[in-house]
Design a protein around this motif. Structure first.
Motif, PDB file in Angstrom:
ATOM      1  N   ASN A  82      36.848  37.259 -18.637  1.00  0.00           N
ATOM      2  CA  ASN A  82      35.636  37.001 -17.810  1.00  0.00           C
ATOM      3  C   ASN A  82      34.293  37.275 -18.436  1.00  0.00           C
ATOM      4  O   ASN A  82      33.354  36.388 -18.086  1.00  0.00           O
ATOM      5  CB  ASN A  82      35.701  37.609 -16.272  1.00  0.00           C
ATOM      6  CG  ASN A  82      36.715  37.211 -15.565  1.00  0.00           C
ATOM      7  OD1 ASN A  82      37.466  36.044 -15.722  1.00  0.00           O
ATOM      8  ND2 ASN A  82      37.151  37.845 -14.489  1.00  0.00           N
ATOM      9  N   ARG A 117      31.768  30.020 -16.014  1.00  0.00           N
ATOM     10  CA  ARG A 117      31.298  30.541 -14.842  1.00  0.00           C
ATOM     11  C   ARG A 117      29.903  30.262 -14.712  1.00  0.00           C
ATOM     12  O   ARG A 117      29.160  30.582 -13.609  1.00  0.00           O
ATOM     13  CB  ARG A 117      31.142  32.125 -15.514  1.00  0.00           C
ATOM     14  CG  ARG A 117      30.525  32.515 -16.678  1.00  0.00           C
ATOM     15  CD  ARG A 117      30.921  33.849 -17.441  1.00  0.00           C
ATOM     16  NE  ARG A 117      30.674  34.770 -16.593  1.00  0.00           N
ATOM     17  CZ  ARG A 117      29.275  35.599 -16.676  1.00  0.00           C
ATOM     18  NH1 ARG A 117      28.400  35.349 -17.542  1.00  0.00           N
ATOM     19  NH2 ARG A 117      28.934  36.574 -15.804  1.00  0.00           N
ATOM     20  N   PHE A 154      40.899  35.676 -12.221  1.00  0.00           N
ATOM     21  CA  PHE A 154      40.348  35.887 -10.869  1.00  0.00           C
ATOM     22  C   PHE A 154      41.272  36.573  -9.772  1.00  0.00           C
ATOM     23  O   PHE A 154      41.847  36.047  -8.608  1.00  0.00           O
ATOM     24  CB  PHE A 154      39.668  34.483 -10.179  1.00  0.00           C
ATOM     25  CG  PHE A 154      38.789  34.004 -11.139  1.00  0.00           C
ATOM     26  CD1 PHE A 154      37.418  34.844 -10.876  1.00  0.00           C
ATOM     27  CD2 PHE A 154      38.779  33.240 -12.154  1.00  0.00           C
ATOM     28  CE1 PHE A 154      36.182  34.182 -11.973  1.00  0.00           C
ATOM     29  CE2 PHE A 154      37.890  32.731 -12.849  1.00  0.00           C
ATOM     30  CZ  PHE A 154      36.613  33.217 -12.742  1.00  0.00           C
ATOM     31  N   THR A 158      38.007  40.430  -7.962  1.00  0.00           N
ATOM     32  CA  THR A 158      37.218  40.036  -8.918  1.00  0.00           C
ATOM     33  C   THR A 158      36.177  38.908  -8.370  1.00  0.00           C
ATOM     34  O   THR A 158      36.450  38.135  -7.485  1.00  0.00           O
ATOM     35  CB  THR A 158      37.951  39.175 -10.151  1.00  0.00           C
ATOM     36  OG1 THR A 158      39.057  39.858 -10.764  1.00  0.00           O
ATOM     37  CG2 THR A 158      36.920  38.528 -10.931  1.00  0.00           C
ATOM     38  N   GLU A 159      34.737  38.804  -8.801  1.00  0.00           N
ATOM     39  CA  GLU A 159      33.829  38.061  -8.124  1.00  0.00           C
ATOM     40  C   GLU A 159      34.227  36.742  -8.698  1.00  0.00           C
ATOM     41  O   GLU A 159      34.067  36.538  -9.783  1.00  0.00           O
ATOM     42  CB  GLU A 159      32.502  38.578  -8.541  1.00  0.00           C
ATOM     43  CG  GLU A 159      31.322  37.609  -8.089  1.00  0.00           C
ATOM     44  CD  GLU A 159      29.981  38.030  -8.438  1.00  0.00           C
ATOM     45  OE1 GLU A 159      29.090  37.367  -7.909  1.00  0.00           O
ATOM     46  OE2 GLU A 159      29.805  39.083  -8.881  1.00  0.00           O
ATOM     47  N   PRO A 161      32.066  33.457  -9.493  1.00  0.00           N
ATOM     48  CA  PRO A 161      30.681  33.061  -9.473  1.00  0.00           C
ATOM     49  C   PRO A 161      30.441  31.738  -8.709  1.00  0.00           C
ATOM     50  O   PRO A 161      30.997  30.902  -8.580  1.00  0.00           O
ATOM     51  CB  PRO A 161      30.265  32.617 -11.262  1.00  0.00           C
ATOM     52  CG  PRO A 161      31.334  33.530 -11.793  1.00  0.00           C
ATOM     53  CD  PRO A 161      32.549  33.465 -10.825  1.00  0.00           C
ATOM     54  N   ALA A 224      41.602  36.147  -5.898  1.00  0.00           N
ATOM     55  CA  ALA A 224      40.385  36.091  -5.320  1.00  0.00           C
ATOM     56  C   ALA A 224      39.683  34.580  -5.311  1.00  0.00           C
ATOM     57  O   ALA A 224      39.078  34.235  -4.411  1.00  0.00           O
ATOM     58  CB  ALA A 224      39.429  37.088  -6.594  1.00  0.00           C
ATOM     59  N   ARG A 228      39.009  31.784  -2.182  1.00  0.00           N
ATOM     60  CA  ARG A 228      37.717  30.866  -1.681  1.00  0.00           C
ATOM     61  C   ARG A 228      38.230  29.422  -1.577  1.00  0.00           C
ATOM     62  O   ARG A 228      37.099  28.507  -1.618  1.00  0.00           O
ATOM     63  CB  ARG A 228      36.695  31.206  -2.984  1.00  0.00           C
ATOM     64  CG  ARG A 228      36.376  32.637  -3.315  1.00  0.00           C
ATOM     65  CD  ARG A 228      35.987  33.246  -2.289  1.00  0.00           C
ATOM     66  NE  ARG A 228      34.697  32.837  -1.973  1.00  0.00           N
ATOM     67  CZ  ARG A 228      33.404  33.469  -2.465  1.00  0.00           C
ATOM     68  NH1 ARG A 228      33.462  34.224  -3.411  1.00  0.00           N
ATOM     69  NH2 ARG A 228      32.145  33.033  -2.114  1.00  0.00           N
TER      70      ARG A 228
END
Length: 268
Positions: A82, A117, A154, A158-159, A161, A224, A228
């Protein structure tokens, strides 16, 4: 009687009627085309072409294959590091391509699109970004779908973006809009391969924007990113200009295609 033989006023009237008929036919054709255009479409996002990343790594491959339309999107992650600089994204995509074509002897990159990202969208598999190219991203469900891969890994915690999420939604809204598919609705697809979660020839219902793991036994696109997906669906619907009441949750669109797809998809 030939028009040139019609005398005086009669000839003038005939010409007017002829001109009216041609104009009226043209209006009808225009109206038919307008009626055939899906009501909810999203603009095409900027897409960086393959030439930006493939360089001299391109290998001989068979011609692209196409479906009639795109009615579903499968979201993936590339399971790669990442912490990259976005300027290095083309080199990373090229490495993915080489791993799939040289390491696995696939004919091309499996994903139709790759998003980095920073929210930059790259053309993946060859065949034309505006076309319903048959990908090799979700075993059993490559027909009438588009595969969008998030560049990175992800897993849970994990974030993801925000610019990446928006770009995925923008591509999904655009591709689904070409068939009039609501990003918040469900679609019914028929499995072409028993290696998926569903026996070959069996029908399965998915969200129009689904995760790879919905159709195949894998952790992709990571917990993650999968968490979303509701946000991505809502954003895609907004980009298509849909109001909240536009969606019929239990309406399904059927996509039936039972032949095999070569080089099915990247294994987990």
């Amino acid at each position: 009687m030939p028009l040139g033989c019609v005398p005086g006023v009669a000839a003038a009237v005939a010409l007017v009627l002829c001109a009216y008929g041609v104009e009226h036919a043209a209006e009808n054709d225009t109206g038919s085309a307008a009626r055939a255009t899906p009501a909810h479409q999203a603009p095409r996002p900027a897409v960086v072409p393959r030439s930006a990343w493939i360089g001299d790594a391109a290998r001989d491959q068979p011609p692209p294959r196409y479906d009639d339309e795109v009615v579903a999107v499968f979201v993936h992650h590339t399971d790669s590091p990442n912490g990259y600089d976005c300027a290095d994204a083309p080199a990373i995509i090229r490495s993915l391509y080489e791993g799939q074509t040289d390491g696995r002897d696939w004919d091309d990159l499996g994903y139709n699109f790759v998003v980095d990202r920073c929210g930059t969208v790259y053309e993946g598999r060859a065949g034309g970004t505006d076309q319903p190219v048959t990908g090799a991203h979700t075993q059993g469900f490559n027909h009438r779908t588009t595969g969008i891969a998030a560049l990175g890994t992800f897993t849970e915690g994990t974030e993801v973006p925000p610019r990446m999420l928006h770009a995925i939604a923008a591509v999904a809204a655009w591709k689904l809009g070409t068939s009039g598919t609501d990003p918040l609705a469900d679609v019914r697809l028929v499995s072409s391969n028993g290696g998926s979660r569903y026996a070959a020839g069996s029908a399965a219902t998915f969200p129009a924007i689904a995760g790879h793991s919905d159709g195949y036994m894998t952790d992709c696109p990571g917990a993650a990113l999968k968490a979303r997906l509701p946000q991505i669906r809502a954003e895609a619907a907004r980009l298509q200009g849909r109001a909240t009441g536009d969606t019929v949750p239990d309406a399904t669109q059927t996509a039936v295609r039972n032949d095999d797809t070569r080089n099915e998809e990247q294994e987990p």
